[in-house]
Enzyme design. Structure first.
Site, short mmCIF file in Angstrom:
data_model
loop_
_atom_site.label_atom_id
_atom_site.label_comp_id
_atom_site.label_asym_id
_atom_site.label_seq_id
_atom_site.Cartn_x
_atom_site.Cartn_y
_atom_site.Cartn_z
N ASP A 49 29.07 23.64 -18.75
CA ASP A 49 30.21 23.10 -19.35
C ASP A 49 31.15 23.92 -20.33
O ASP A 49 32.31 23.89 -20.25
CB ASP A 49 29.51 21.95 -20.14
CG ASP A 49 30.66 21.14 -20.87
OD1 ASP A 49 31.35 20.47 -20.32
OD2 ASP A 49 30.39 21.12 -22.27
N GLU A 121 29.38 21.45 -12.92
CA GLU A 121 29.22 22.41 -13.77
C GLU A 121 28.14 23.40 -13.81
O GLU A 121 27.75 24.41 -14.22
CB GLU A 121 28.92 21.41 -15.14
CG GLU A 121 30.14 20.70 -15.75
CD GLU A 121 29.87 19.82 -16.88
OE1 GLU A 121 30.87 19.25 -17.42
OE2 GLU A 121 28.70 19.48 -16.94
#
Length: 227
Positions: A49, A121
């Site tokens: 992320d 992610e």
């Protein structure tokens, strides 16, 4: 570790050949199938992320050198939010190689937006740890490329847009009320209402509270803007 033909094909789709294949395997391992000897992808998701955020922030600055922070922020949010990650995951068919427990598979886990977004992610983090920042950056720009050029200034999530609509009219922030929950514990379905002080409201149903809130906000915003 030797990867299966299926995972080699996935490597080709994302454009990165792993020197440490175990990183890819971990990135694709959901918590429902983890064990004391088999780590899941949550820690990689946390890292991925942040890597994605840095790449997107830099890309947006380079793409529009005159944009203000106020213009860049909603574009950034649109590119890094879970929905965008899940869209990219679907394009590279990540769901087909995601390792899930039986209950998640039976509840359609390979198609769930949250699971796909989290795993995408984690894959970003796996590439980063395997080859460093440049390979991760190149993969992200390649997979997100057209989105960066086409993202609109007002591309913000519906909850943010609805809150801004309310603030512009001196109304209190929207409230989100859970109206109901159904389905089994491993695959719940939530019904949420988005409500404003002026009496306007809209309902939506989805497989997570967050998705239901976003959908309710979008439905209410669409109604308000078309009135």
């Amino acid at each position: 570790m030797k990867l299966s033909a299926e995972l080699r094909a996935f490597e080709a789709r994302i454009g990165h050949r792993f020197a440490r294949p175990e990183l890819l395997v971990r990135a694709l391992t959901h918590g429902s199938v983890s064990s004391t000897t088999r780590a899941d992808n949550q820690r990689l998701e946390f890292l991925g992320d942040r890597v994605l955020g840095l790449v997107m922030a830099e890309a947006l600055l380079l793409d529009d050198k005159k944009a203000t922070e106020g213009q860049l922020a909603p574009r950034f949010n649109a590119l890094v939010r879970k929905e965008a990650c899940a869209e990219v995951a679907r394009e590279v068919d990540l769901g087909s190689v995601l390792k899930l427990g039986r209950s998640e598979m039976l509840s359609g886990g390979r198609r769930k937006q949250a699971l796909l977004g989290d795993a995408m992610e984690a894959v970003i983090a796996a590439v980063y740890r395997d080859g460093g920042f440049e390979p991760a950056r190149e993969m992200i720009l390649r997979l997100w490329g057209r989105r960066i050029q086409s993202v609109e200034e007002d591309a913000r999530d519906p909850k943010t847009a609805l809150q801004e609509w309310a603030q512009a009219r001196r109304l209190a922030p929207p409230k989100y009320v859970e109206l109901g929950r159904s389905g089994p514990d491993h695959a719940p379905v939530f019904t949420i209402a988005a409500r404003l002080d002026n009496g306007e409201e809209a309902e939506a149903t989805a497989g997570s509270k967050r998705q239901a809130e976003q959908a309710a906000a979008k439905a209410l915003l669409n109604r308000l803007e078309s009135a």
